[in-house]
Design an enzyme around this catalytic site. Structure first.
Site, PDB file in Angstrom:
ATOM      1  N   ASP A 132      64.198   9.816   6.547  1.00 10.01           N
ATOM      2  CA  ASP A 132      64.912   9.839   5.263  1.00 10.01           C
ATOM      3  C   ASP A 132      63.899   9.527   4.162  1.00 10.01           C
ATOM      4  OD1 ASP A 132      66.672   9.657   3.165  1.00 10.01           O
ATOM      5  OD2 ASP A 132      67.740   7.900   3.911  1.00 10.01           O
ATOM      6  N   CYS A 153      66.504  13.974  -0.037  1.00 15.39           N
ATOM      7  CA  CYS A 153      67.014  14.032  -1.408  1.00 15.39           C
ATOM      8  C   CYS A 153      66.248  15.076  -2.214  1.00 15.39           C
ATOM      9  CB  CYS A 153      66.932  12.658  -2.066  1.00 15.39           C
ATOM     10  SG  CYS A 153      65.294  11.961  -2.025  1.00 15.39           S
ATOM     11  N   GLN A 188      71.158   3.173  -1.271  1.00 12.24           N
ATOM     12  CA  GLN A 188      71.816   4.377  -1.786  1.00 12.24           C
ATOM     13  C   GLN A 188      72.660   4.025  -3.005  1.00 12.24           C
ATOM     14  OE1 GLN A 188      72.019   7.650  -0.927  1.00 12.24           O
ATOM     15  NE2 GLN A 188      70.666   7.643   0.842  1.00 12.24           N
ATOM     16  N   CYS A 206      70.764  12.963 -23.338  1.00 14.00           N
ATOM     17  CA  CYS A 206      70.319  12.081 -22.259  1.00 14.00           C
ATOM     18  C   CYS A 206      69.776  12.914 -21.106  1.00 14.00           C
ATOM     19  CB  CYS A 206      71.503  11.238 -21.806  1.00 14.00           C
ATOM     20  SG  CYS A 206      71.264  10.373 -20.265  1.00 14.00           S
ATOM     21  N   TYR A 259      61.373   5.545   7.292  1.00 16.49           N
ATOM     22  CA  TYR A 259      61.780   5.343   5.889  1.00 16.49           C
ATOM     23  C   TYR A 259      63.147   4.646   5.884  1.00 16.49           C
ATOM     24  CZ  TYR A 259      58.473   9.244   5.471  1.00 16.49           C
ATOM     25  OH  TYR A 259      57.397  10.076   5.573  1.00 16.49           O
ATOM     26  N   CYS A 315      77.500   4.209 -19.688  1.00 15.60           N
ATOM     27  CA  CYS A 315      77.183   5.436 -18.970  1.00 15.60           C
ATOM     28  C   CYS A 315      78.375   5.841 -18.103  1.00 15.60           C
ATOM     29  CB  CYS A 315      75.960   5.183 -18.102  1.00 15.60           C
ATOM     30  SG  CYS A 315      75.642   6.487 -16.927  1.00 15.60           S
TER      31      CYS A 315
HETATM   32  N1  SAH Z   1      67.127   5.246   4.865  1.00 11.37           N
HETATM   33  C1  SAH Z   1      67.227   4.296   3.789  1.00 11.37           C
HETATM   34  C2  SAH Z   1      66.167   4.466   2.702  1.00 11.37           C
HETATM   35  C3  SAH Z   1      65.857   5.869   2.247  1.00 11.37           C
HETATM   36  S1  SAH Z   1      64.957   5.996   0.735  1.00 11.37           S
HETATM   37  C4  SAH Z   1      68.603   4.309   3.191  1.00 11.37           C
HETATM   38  O1  SAH Z   1      69.357   5.273   3.369  1.00 11.37           O
HETATM   39  O2  SAH Z   1      68.971   3.345   2.536  1.00 11.37           O
HETATM   40  C5  SAH Z   1      63.309   6.176   1.236  1.00 11.37           C
HETATM   41  C6  SAH Z   1      62.640   4.896   1.648  1.00 11.37           C
HETATM   42  O3  SAH Z   1      61.313   5.222   2.051  1.00 11.37           O
HETATM   43  C7  SAH Z   1      62.491   3.850   0.550  1.00 11.37           C
HETATM   44  O4  SAH Z   1      63.002   2.632   1.028  1.00 11.37           O
HETATM   45  C8  SAH Z   1      60.970   3.760   0.323  1.00 11.37           C
HETATM   46  O5  SAH Z   1      60.545   2.463   0.003  1.00 11.37           O
HETATM   47  C9  SAH Z   1      60.424   4.183   1.654  1.00 11.37           C
HETATM   48  N2  SAH Z   1      59.068   4.779   1.704  1.00 11.37           N
HETATM   49  C10 SAH Z   1      58.420   5.484   0.760  1.00 11.37           C
HETATM   50  N3  SAH Z   1      57.241   5.960   1.220  1.00 11.37           N
HETATM   51  C11 SAH Z   1      57.140   5.547   2.515  1.00 11.37           C
HETATM   52  C12 SAH Z   1      56.158   5.742   3.555  1.00 11.37           C
HETATM   53  N4  SAH Z   1      55.062   6.440   3.335  1.00 11.37           N
HETATM   54  N5  SAH Z   1      56.401   5.201   4.758  1.00 11.37           N
HETATM   55  C13 SAH Z   1      57.537   4.477   4.986  1.00 11.37           C
HETATM   56  N6  SAH Z   1      58.472   4.266   4.046  1.00 11.37           N
HETATM   57  C14 SAH Z   1      58.305   4.792   2.831  1.00 11.37           C
END
Ligand code: SAH
Length: 457
Positions: free
Chosen positions: A386, A413, A282, A77, A311, A159
């Site tokens: 993020d 990440c 998350q 996997c 984000y 899993c």
């Molecule tokens: N801070 C949040 C999400 C982090 S994940 C948490 O902890 O739950 C990253 C996020 O960025 C996702 O929701 C994705 O949809 C968004 N994303 C991706 N590309 C983007 C961009 N160019 N501008 C704004 N958001 C974006």
């Protein structure tokens, strides 16, 4: 040395993808499934001038850090690349990986690494699973995981990272498909109906979401499936998602709820969040709480600050921050996630958070320019980002620098893009102050990390 030659080597290091690294006759070999400390007989699979790739044929002397893997499929996997490594060593590996990237890609020499935050029970932590559905050689419906780097499905309903309810949902779905002759999608031909089953589980609320991803617009006999699924304690939302494109992207744009609510809820400390099938949330709720706690600590809020959360997804971090800030602005590209974020603010009676749909690298620069046109200098006290694995756009980093915040909190990440972006920020007026890795993805090579940058005086 030629391809398929066999040789014995000692593994001395581990690469970014979790592969073992060792030397043989001056050549460096990358050996999948070998661990530091192993002595293995390997077979060369690919040769370059000074390095090559090899496969483990036999472990002659196992590394002292090897453990008995929990899952029988862990080698085939693609999910748990380092399940055979003791958890303690997994944590060391991740700490080193982030530090190395910051040094190598970011050009940092003094790196303020804090101790990695591990998990007490590093299995069954995922609140979300997306199982591909297919047909085996005998024509039976199967669900499981893709074999590493391929799209061949390995049948496995259990899993080790997922929750027990996954198994029960898959049993119901597969039994339903067999009984009603509902076909599984075939990637190579683009035919067949059911592509994936998405399952989400609220750890705090025990609510279950099932979303069937279809290569079509209709699920025959859907009432029969619904009547089985609703027998499961906690079933809250059942939906169909339509994806008729021949693509690796799992979800299509349109989702239709066929039973219950459009979302499930989950709680983190005092906050409640509603989560739709399309929204990012998350995957490890236990570590998420620690991660957000650190983001909040690094933000160093006193109640007077204006904060941007770029984000922001469903507003998880934004609402955490809003409890301690004057005003929070969240930006996110997925409209459903922003709808969730606005609802979540209301639900938690947070009235100092405002959300915008769009690309962070467009919304923030546009806001900055608009303010400038009106003779104002856009400022934020704290900016939190993020981003997904690809990191931040250059234009966004430049706007962040221009907005001159006291602190920047970067949650990441992907340590490689993190290092690339921190380099830009720290060549500007910022200094890297704190770095902490949080193990959100136990058994895998993936890392999550929070960093703090403060303005140089
Ligand atoms: N801070 C949040 C999400 C982090 S994940 C948490 O902890 O739950 C990253 C996020 O960025 C996702 O929701 C994705 O949809 C968004 N994303 C991706 N590309 C983007 C961009 N160019 N501008 C704004 N958001 C974006």
């Amino acid at each position: 040395m030629k391809k398929n030659d066999e040789f014995v080597l000692k593994i001395e290091d581990m690469g970014a993808a979790g592969e073992g690294i060792g030397k043989y006759e001056g050549m460096t070999f990358f050996v999948k499934d070998a661990l530091i400390g192993d002595k293995v007989r390997a077979r060369a699979t690919k040769l370059k001038k000074t390095y090559g790739y090899a496969r483990v044929m036999e472990i002659l002397e196992p590394s002292p850090d090897r453990v008995e893997p929990v899952c029988a499929f862990h080698r085939a996997c693609g999910g748990c690349q380092i399940q055979a490594l003791s958890y303690e060593k997994q944590l060391e590996f991740k700490q080193r990986k982030v530090e190395n990237d910051l040094r190598r890609i970011g050009g940092f020499s003094q790196i303020p690494m804090e101790p990695i935050v591990g998990m007490e029970e590093p299995f069954h932590y995922r609140n979300k699973a997306q199982f591909p559905v297919g047909t085996d050689a005998e024509g039976h419906i199967i669900a499981g995981f893709y074999a590493g780097r391929t799209h061949r499905i390995i049948a496995n309903r259990e899993c080790a990272l997922g929750v027990p309810v996954n198994r029960r949902v898959l049993d119901i779905v597969i039994d339903f498909m067999e009984r009603h002759h509902v076909s599984a999608y075939d990637e190579t031909t683009g035919t067949g109906l059911v592509r994936h089953v998405l399952i989400r589980y609220g750890f705090a609320t025990k609510e279950i979401m099932v979303c069937m991803i279809l290569n079509g617009k209709r699920l025959p006999h859907q009432d029969a499936l619904v009547s089985e699924l609703v027998q499961l304690d906690g079933m809250t939302s059942i939906s169909l998602n339509f994806n008729e494109k021949q693509t690796n992207v799992i979800l299509g744009e349109e989702t239709q709820t066929i039973w219950g609510r459009e979302y499930i809820t989950d709680c983190v400390q005092r906050l409640t969040y509603q989560i739709s099938p399309q929204s990012f949330y998350q995957v490890n709720p236990v570590q998420m709480e620690k991660l957000y706690g650190l983001a909040l600590e690094y933000a160093g809020l006193s109640g007077e600050e204006t904060v941007w959360d770029l984000y922001c997804g469903i507003g998880t971090i934004s609402l955490f921050l809003a409890q301690k800030a004057k005003q929070v602005y969240g930006v996110e590209i997925v409209p459903q996630a922003i709808a969730d974020a606005r609802r979540n603010a209301q639900l938690n009676e947070v009235d100092n958070a405002e959300f915008f749909v769009g690309k962070a690298e467009e919304i923030l620069p546009d806001f900055y320019e608009k303010e400038a046109c009106e003779g104002r200098q856009a400022h934020a006290d704290v900016i939190v980002v993020d981003p997904p694995r690809k990191g931040c756009d250059r234009r966004l980093l430049e706007t962040i620098l221009a907005m001159d915040p006291e602190r920047i909190v970067y949650v990441s990440c992907d340590p490689a893009t993190l290092a690339r972006d921190l380099k830009v920020l720290c060549e500007g007026e910022y200094r890297l102050e704190r770095v902490r890795v949080v193990d959100n993805f136990c058994q895998t090579i993936h890392t999550e990390c929070v960093t703090l940058m403060t303005r140089k005086e």
